[in-house]
Design a protein around this motif. Structure first.
Motif, PDB file in Angstrom:
ATOM      1  N   LYS A  75       0.878  -1.169   0.000  1.00 32.57           N
ATOM      2  CA  LYS A  75       0.000   0.000   0.000  1.00 32.57           C
ATOM      3  C   LYS A  75       0.910   1.212   0.000  1.00 32.57           C
ATOM      4  O   LYS A  75       1.391   1.649   1.034  1.00 32.57           O
ATOM      5  CB  LYS A  75      -0.896  -0.029   1.235  1.00 32.57           C
ATOM      6  CG  LYS A  75      -2.349   0.206   0.888  1.00 32.57           C
ATOM      7  CD  LYS A  75      -3.266  -0.058   2.053  1.00 32.57           C
ATOM      8  CE  LYS A  75      -4.612   0.575   1.827  1.00 32.57           C
ATOM      9  NZ  LYS A  75      -5.381  -0.008   0.718  1.00 32.57           N
ATOM     10  N   TYR A 117      -1.094   4.546  -6.299  1.00 26.90           N
ATOM     11  CA  TYR A 117      -2.246   5.418  -6.456  1.00 26.90           C
ATOM     12  C   TYR A 117      -1.974   6.469  -7.535  1.00 26.90           C
ATOM     13  O   TYR A 117      -2.842   6.775  -8.348  1.00 26.90           O
ATOM     14  CB  TYR A 117      -2.615   6.039  -5.106  1.00 26.90           C
ATOM     15  CG  TYR A 117      -3.343   5.022  -4.244  1.00 26.90           C
ATOM     16  CD1 TYR A 117      -4.708   5.145  -4.020  1.00 26.90           C
ATOM     17  CD2 TYR A 117      -2.698   3.909  -3.723  1.00 26.90           C
ATOM     18  CE1 TYR A 117      -5.395   4.203  -3.281  1.00 26.90           C
ATOM     19  CE2 TYR A 117      -3.366   2.949  -2.980  1.00 26.90           C
ATOM     20  CZ  TYR A 117      -4.715   3.103  -2.755  1.00 26.90           C
ATOM     21  OH  TYR A 117      -5.402   2.164  -2.042  1.00 26.90           O
ATOM     22  N   GLU A 161      -7.240  -6.167 -10.199  1.00 22.90           N
ATOM     23  CA  GLU A 161      -8.018  -5.520  -9.139  1.00 22.90           C
ATOM     24  C   GLU A 161      -9.012  -4.570  -9.805  1.00 22.90           C
ATOM     25  O   GLU A 161      -8.962  -4.349 -11.012  1.00 22.90           O
ATOM     26  CB  GLU A 161      -7.114  -4.739  -8.172  1.00 22.90           C
ATOM     27  CG  GLU A 161      -6.188  -5.627  -7.352  1.00 22.90           C
ATOM     28  CD  GLU A 161      -5.742  -4.955  -6.048  1.00 22.90           C
ATOM     29  OE1 GLU A 161      -6.583  -4.374  -5.349  1.00 22.90           O
ATOM     30  OE2 GLU A 161      -4.541  -5.023  -5.746  1.00 22.90           O
TER      31      GLU A 161
END
Ligand SMILES: *Cc1c(COP(=O)(O)O)cnc(C)c1O
Length: 360
Positions: free
Chosen positions: A195, A200, A231
């Motif tokens: 993460k 992003y 995903e």
């Protein structure tokens, strides 16, 4: 046990009404901080008044993105108790992300305690209305002041919190998804399992393209063959074809979602046939055409589940479940929400009650 010190704010802010909450715009009165220095390790865990960070413009994270984060929620149940959902697993995942980004690991128990500490201090910020929650955002940034490319020798860990409104104000609602065949989110050997901010940043242009084409999110395919499902947006993806529930395996590019893990566990508890296997977009589109694709949904902390009502791929559209939320998707949603708010039995011990200090 490492002691966490607390300095309270002298200027508490006004809290917005539950009904006025959206996502991530309002931050609470305090934050948790801890620093890392090479040779000394992680030190000075503390709760302090929420305040801007002061960073030298040459700070490493601003240039090379050595940064990780996580995201979990605290829920106030009808019984008044505040519960964290799978806090230890989130703490351990932060370390998984740390390893991928050459960030020194943290003590997972201390990370879990940092969530408890900040929620305890800011407990009045946990909203009351059903569906609302307090979003908790732990983050680690590289803080060396240096323009050379090298892992930093110093880091800052901080945890900030934001009261968030109900994700579904009018019931769980399906979204339209565009399969991206020209952008790639992650590749084997890359950062897909972590993460991290970079993933992003890499998703933004495809997301914008999808929105411009009238879709809500992007369905990512694998980065090599552009063939296998990866995903959806920043969520994990699951689907039910015939009597088989399928989700792509954790094989190098997919984030090990806590909601993904929780859904898989529940469906196995219910005796469903659940496969973690590769599945191609061609198989999905064929199942969409012949009607065997019964349900498809994304999973993630923000929404719990997000049903997919329509898929667009290479100019073709398939509708899933007549654009309605499927029974299994709804059952997963209701079950997880019930555990989070303490209205259903917590068979796996996923929640932990936060001890709130007595008011003085
Ligand atoms: C956070 C995240 C998810 C969902 O994980 P949860 O733990 O369920 O919130 C899925 N995919 C990506 C890329 C993510 O960053």
């Amino acid at each position: 046990m490492t002691e966490i010190t607390t300095t309270l704010t002298r200027t508490p802010a006004a809290r917005p009404a539950d009904a006025a909450l959206s996502f991530g715009k309002v931050l609470t009165d305090h934050m948790f901080m801890m620093n890392y220095t090479a040779g000394k390790g992680w030190h000075d865990p503390r709760v302090v008044p929420y305040a801007p960070l002061s960073l030298d413009p040459a700070t490493q994270v601003l240039h090379y993105g050595q940064a990780i984060f996580d995201g979990l929620k605290a829920f106030r149940g009808p019984d008044g108790q505040i519960r964290l959902f799978r806090a230890q697993r989130h703490a351990e995942r932060l370390n998984k992300s740390a390893r991928a980004l050459c960030i020194p690991e943290l003590d997972a128990d201390l990370v879990r305690r940092s969530f408890e500490a900040i929620v305890a201090v800011d407990n009045e910020w946990v909203p009351h209305a059903m569906g609302t929650s307090l979003y908790i955002r732990p983050t680690v940034i590289a803080t060396d002041v240096m323009l050379g490319v090298h892992p930093s020798a110093t880091y800052t860990y901080f945890v900030i919190c934001s009261p968030v409104g109900a994700y579904y104000k009018e019931g769980v609602k399906p979204v339209r998804i565009l399969v991206s065949d020209n952008h790639v989110r992650a590749v084997q050997g890359g950062l897909g399992e972590a993460k991290t901010a970079a993933n992003y940043a890499a998703s933004l242009s495809a997301q914008l393209e999808a929105e411009e084409a009238g879709y809500t999110q992007v369905l990512w395919l694998d980065g090599v063959e552009r063939k296998y499902i990866d995903e959806v947006g920043t969520m994990n993806i699951m689907m039910q074809i015939g009597d088989e529930v399928i989700t792509p395996p954790l094989a190098g590019t997919i984030l090990d979602g806590v909601t993904r893990n929780s859904c898989l566990q529940l469906m196995r508890d219910w005796g469903l046939k659940v496969s973690e296997r590769k599945i191609s977009i061609d198989e999905v589109m064929a199942a969409g055409r012949d009607g065997s694709l019964r349900e498809m949904w994304g999973t993630g902390t923000a929404a719990v589940v997000s049903p997919v009502g329509e898929l667009g791929y290479k100019g073709e559209k398939v509708s899933i479940g007549n654009g309605q939320t499927g029974l299994l998707t709804q059952k997963l949603y209701d079950s997880i929400i019930g555990i989070q708010y303490g209205t259903a039995p917590d068979a796996h011990g996923w929640t932990s009650v936060v001890k709130v200090p007595a008011k003085v």
